[in-house]
Design a protein around this motif. Sequence first.
Motif, PDB file in Angstrom:
ATOM      1  N   TRP A  62       0.842  -1.201   0.000  1.00  6.31           N
ATOM      2  CA  TRP A  62       0.000   0.000   0.000  1.00  6.31           C
ATOM      3  C   TRP A  62       0.877   1.251   0.000  1.00  6.31           C
ATOM      4  O   TRP A  62       0.607   2.208  -0.717  1.00  6.31           O
ATOM      5  CB  TRP A  62      -0.930   0.026   1.208  1.00  6.31           C
ATOM      6  CG  TRP A  62      -2.072  -0.936   1.128  1.00  6.31           C
ATOM      7  CD1 TRP A  62      -2.230  -2.065   1.879  1.00  6.31           C
ATOM      8  CD2 TRP A  62      -3.221  -0.857   0.282  1.00  6.31           C
ATOM      9  NE1 TRP A  62      -3.407  -2.692   1.534  1.00  6.31           N
ATOM     10  CE2 TRP A  62      -4.030  -1.965   0.560  1.00  6.31           C
ATOM     11  CE3 TRP A  62      -3.632   0.048  -0.691  1.00  6.31           C
ATOM     12  CZ2 TRP A  62      -5.233  -2.186  -0.100  1.00  6.31           C
ATOM     13  CZ3 TRP A  62      -4.838  -0.171  -1.346  1.00  6.31           C
ATOM     14  CH2 TRP A  62      -5.625  -1.287  -1.043  1.00  6.31           C
ATOM     15  N   PHE A  63       1.912   1.237   0.829  1.00  6.12           N
ATOM     16  CA  PHE A  63       2.781   2.409   0.935  1.00  6.12           C
ATOM     17  C   PHE A  63       3.641   2.584  -0.314  1.00  6.12           C
ATOM     18  O   PHE A  63       3.909   3.703  -0.733  1.00  6.12           O
ATOM     19  CB  PHE A  63       3.662   2.331   2.180  1.00  6.12           C
ATOM     20  CG  PHE A  63       2.878   2.347   3.466  1.00  6.12           C
ATOM     21  CD1 PHE A  63       1.757   3.149   3.627  1.00  6.12           C
ATOM     22  CD2 PHE A  63       3.267   1.556   4.534  1.00  6.12           C
ATOM     23  CE1 PHE A  63       1.041   3.177   4.812  1.00  6.12           C
ATOM     24  CE2 PHE A  63       2.558   1.573   5.724  1.00  6.12           C
ATOM     25  CZ  PHE A  63       1.446   2.380   5.863  1.00  6.12           C
ATOM     26  N   LYS A  91      -5.231   3.013   3.827  1.00  8.41           N
ATOM     27  CA  LYS A  91      -5.364   1.553   3.742  1.00  8.41           C
ATOM     28  C   LYS A  91      -4.076   0.860   4.191  1.00  8.41           C
ATOM     29  O   LYS A  91      -4.121  -0.202   4.814  1.00  8.41           O
ATOM     30  CB  LYS A  91      -5.752   1.133   2.326  1.00  8.41           C
ATOM     31  CG  LYS A  91      -7.200   1.496   2.005  1.00  8.41           C
ATOM     32  CD  LYS A  91      -7.611   1.046   0.611  1.00  8.41           C
ATOM     33  CE  LYS A  91      -9.089   1.346   0.385  1.00  8.41           C
ATOM     34  NZ  LYS A  91      -9.552   0.876  -0.934  1.00  8.41           N
ATOM     35  N   GLY A  92      -2.937   1.468   3.910  1.00  2.00           N
ATOM     36  CA  GLY A  92      -1.664   0.907   4.359  1.00  2.00           C
ATOM     37  C   GLY A  92      -1.549   0.916   5.870  1.00  2.00           C
ATOM     38  O   GLY A  92      -1.059  -0.045   6.470  1.00  2.00           O
ATOM     39  N   ILE A  93      -1.998   1.986   6.504  1.00  2.00           N
ATOM     40  CA  ILE A  93      -1.966   2.061   7.966  1.00  2.00           C
ATOM     41  C   ILE A  93      -2.870   0.980   8.550  1.00  2.00           C
ATOM     42  O   ILE A  93      -2.487   0.274   9.492  1.00  2.00           O
ATOM     43  CB  ILE A  93      -2.389   3.460   8.459  1.00  2.00           C
ATOM     44  CG1 ILE A  93      -1.321   4.490   8.087  1.00  2.00           C
ATOM     45  CG2 ILE A  93      -2.631   3.453   9.966  1.00  2.00           C
ATOM     46  CD1 ILE A  93      -1.741   5.937   8.296  1.00  2.00           C
ATOM     47  N   LEU A  94      -4.063   0.833   7.980  1.00  2.00           N
ATOM     48  CA  LEU A  94      -4.971  -0.209   8.460  1.00  2.00           C
ATOM     49  C   LEU A  94      -4.330  -1.584   8.322  1.00  2.00           C
ATOM     50  O   LEU A  94      -4.337  -2.389   9.257  1.00  2.00           O
ATOM     51  CB  LEU A  94      -6.301  -0.156   7.698  1.00  2.00           C
ATOM     52  CG  LEU A  94      -7.185   1.051   7.984  1.00  2.00           C
ATOM     53  CD1 LEU A  94      -8.362   1.094   7.017  1.00  2.00           C
ATOM     54  CD2 LEU A  94      -7.669   1.022   9.428  1.00  2.00           C
ATOM     55  N   SER A  95      -3.761  -1.844   7.161  1.00  2.00           N
ATOM     56  CA  SER A  95      -3.101  -3.125   6.916  1.00  2.00           C
ATOM     57  C   SER A  95      -1.977  -3.365   7.912  1.00  2.00           C
ATOM     58  O   SER A  95      -1.826  -4.461   8.462  1.00  2.00           O
ATOM     59  CB  SER A  95      -2.576  -3.147   5.485  1.00  2.00           C
ATOM     60  OG  SER A  95      -1.870  -4.329   5.223  1.00  2.00           O
ATOM     61  N   GLN A  96      -1.194  -2.327   8.159  1.00  2.00           N
ATOM     62  CA  GLN A  96      -0.079  -2.409   9.093  1.00  2.00           C
ATOM     63  C   GLN A  96      -0.560  -2.718  10.520  1.00  2.00           C
ATOM     64  O   GLN A  96       0.140  -3.351  11.298  1.00  2.00           O
ATOM     65  CB  GLN A  96       0.680  -1.090   9.068  1.00  2.00           C
ATOM     66  CG  GLN A  96       2.049  -1.116   9.673  1.00  2.00           C
ATOM     67  CD  GLN A  96       2.761   0.205   9.432  1.00  2.00           C
ATOM     68  OE1 GLN A  96       2.217   1.266   9.737  1.00  2.00           O
ATOM     69  NE2 GLN A  96       3.948   0.141   8.865  1.00  2.00           N
TER      70      GLN A  96
END
Length: 128
Positions: free
Chosen positions: A7-8, A43-48
């Motif tokens: 995502w990032f 979305k990357g933060i959520l995934s992380q």
Amino acid sequence: MKEKNPWFEYALDDFKSISLLLDSGIYRAVCFHAQQFAEKVLKGILSQRGVVPPRTHDLQTLSQAVMKTGTKLDIDAADLEFLSGIYIEYRYPSDLGLLPSGMPDEEDGRKASAIADNLYQQIEGIFD
């Protein structure tokens, strides 16, 4: 070695595109990539954080989900609404244009770029 979050990685591509497009005067695309940058970062933060990102492009919804993880970001709700509105209209042309006043102009492009810059500064360490 730290595993990269895709995502990032994709978000960073959008972020790099913004300044190139702004310099070229392609303001609609600036706005689109600013929205995409914000969406992918959220979305990357959520995934992380171990949360499966919801299938939505709405930045308000994503921001609220991020806040529920305890991650604090200083992002104005009106800015998220601006970017979300631009995204939908960019993908699906309408008779009215992208904004109530028509296609994004330089001011809109600079606003979208500034929103992305603000978000990038808050999460810059993620890309290291």
